[in-house]
Write an enzyme that holds these catalytic residues in place. Sequence first.
Site, PDB file in Angstrom:
ATOM      1  N   LYS A 117     -19.890  22.161  24.879  1.00  0.00           N
ATOM      2  CA  LYS A 117     -18.885  21.878  25.907  1.00  0.00           C
ATOM      3  C   LYS A 117     -19.115  20.496  26.472  1.00  0.00           C
ATOM      4  CE  LYS A 117     -15.508  24.144  28.016  1.00  0.00           C
ATOM      5  NZ  LYS A 117     -14.772  25.322  27.489  1.00  0.00           N
TER       6      LYS A 117
HETATM    7  N1  GLU Z   1     -11.539  25.191  25.854  1.00  0.00           N
HETATM    8  C1  GLU Z   1     -11.237  26.371  25.111  1.00  0.00           C
HETATM    9  C2  GLU Z   1     -12.230  27.472  25.422  1.00  0.00           C
HETATM   10  O1  GLU Z   1     -12.877  27.465  26.435  1.00  0.00           O
HETATM   11  C3  GLU Z   1     -11.054  26.105  23.631  1.00  0.00           C
HETATM   12  C4  GLU Z   1     -12.254  25.591  22.916  1.00  0.00           C
HETATM   13  C5  GLU Z   1     -11.985  25.184  21.466  1.00  0.00           C
HETATM   14  O2  GLU Z   1     -10.908  25.425  20.969  1.00  0.00           O
HETATM   15  O3  GLU Z   1     -12.912  24.626  20.892  1.00  0.00           O
HETATM   16  O4  GLU Z   1     -12.342  28.421  24.698  1.00  0.00           O
END
Ligand code: GLU
Length: 429
Positions: A117
């Site tokens: 993240k």
């Molecule tokens: N931000 C989204 C989540 O928290 C998508 C993450 C992604 O597609 O890599 O799942």
Amino acid sequence: MSPERPPTAAPAGSELNVYESAEARFEIAARRLGLEQGVYRYLKYPDREITIYIPVAMDNGHMEVFIGYRVLHSSVRGPGKGGIRFAPDVSLDEVRALAAWMTWKCAVVNIPFGGAKGGVICDPERLSRTELERLTRRYTAQLAEWFGPERDVPAPDIGTNEQTMAWVMDTYAMHVRQATTAVVTGKPLELGGSQGRKEATGRGLMICCEKAVAKLRMKRETCRVIVQGFGNVGSHAALLMHQTGFRVIGAADVHGGIYNDKGLDIPRLYDWVYGQGKSLAEFPGGGEKVSAQEILFRPCDILVPAATENQITAANARRLDCKILCEGANGPVTSQADPVIEEKEIFIVPDILGNAGGVTVSYFEWVQDRQGFFWRESEVNERLRDVMERSFDQVVQYAETHGTNNRIAAYILAIDRVARALKLRGFYA
Ligand code: GLU
């Protein structure tokens, strides 16, 4: 935001520290699973945490420095995967928790990714488009060596969107001197994005709600739904649930929302907000005005918190009046609220299952980019349904086998999958 004083996360020991909420669930599941000490330690900590200071030339000629993070929690099952969040209250603890959640989420739906993240402390609503572009490009340039289709693959999250991802892709491509669409997902269709990616998280939530309703032998047509949050996740969840016959009776964003027991005209509401750029709270669609917090406690059958973390706490969980709680946001319920929800016998679809539709279609996008061959929307949606239904069934089955709630069951399923992969790989000394 001055870099000398980055906002601190909720202090250690506070209910609102999301990292501790994530850890508390990990601890319970690891214990239930009888995870051996070495593996436990390995999975408890992230692989790496990077903090960067990002200088950006502002439109007024001044230079600002923003703080950014990228945490790779695990690459045991594949490259790191996870969004980039632009928000004023981003903290390292938060990004660390969100990265771990991505590892568990990808494992729950069994897609071959680890977890990562990113975040930048900024208020995207106060930045111009050109400032946002410079910030995004510089963030990407500073992290370019860590990103890559086989290393770490970002995606959108709160405060970022398709355009942001296009800038990430372009900046990365300039650095490596070749087009590399698979370095990031959630891109515009014109640049290797996937059909159905934008709606994917909302669609995944809708599928989980269908499964939960069937499991509890309820009827979709009589199911009253409340959605907190009207960003990409909440708005599409509301729209799709409305289209498939649920009665959406409440919707809210940060500025407030509306509630009408007879049902809301969600397509009109969607157009009001996204077509006409107006505020949800001012929708003239006949309903009672309610605050974003209060809407959580109105009576309904399904509550979908799809806004942000820590909305439901030990202090307010008793006020919930729903049968199913289907989590669209990451971490909308604190770990201290978990026992209250269990006591109230609310059927929970935990975030790492409920909102996994987004990353699942991100995986499809990555696959399509690498193949250079793109699928029809119906193919994407069908495959998404397949993954969500199978994962839902597995979580529920784990809950029954382990005599635990769905949240801990999802963690057990995920940790078990990652632990098995880890043991097969072995520790490289
Ligand atoms: N931000 C989204 C989540 O928290 C998508 C993450 C992604 O597609 O890599 O799942």
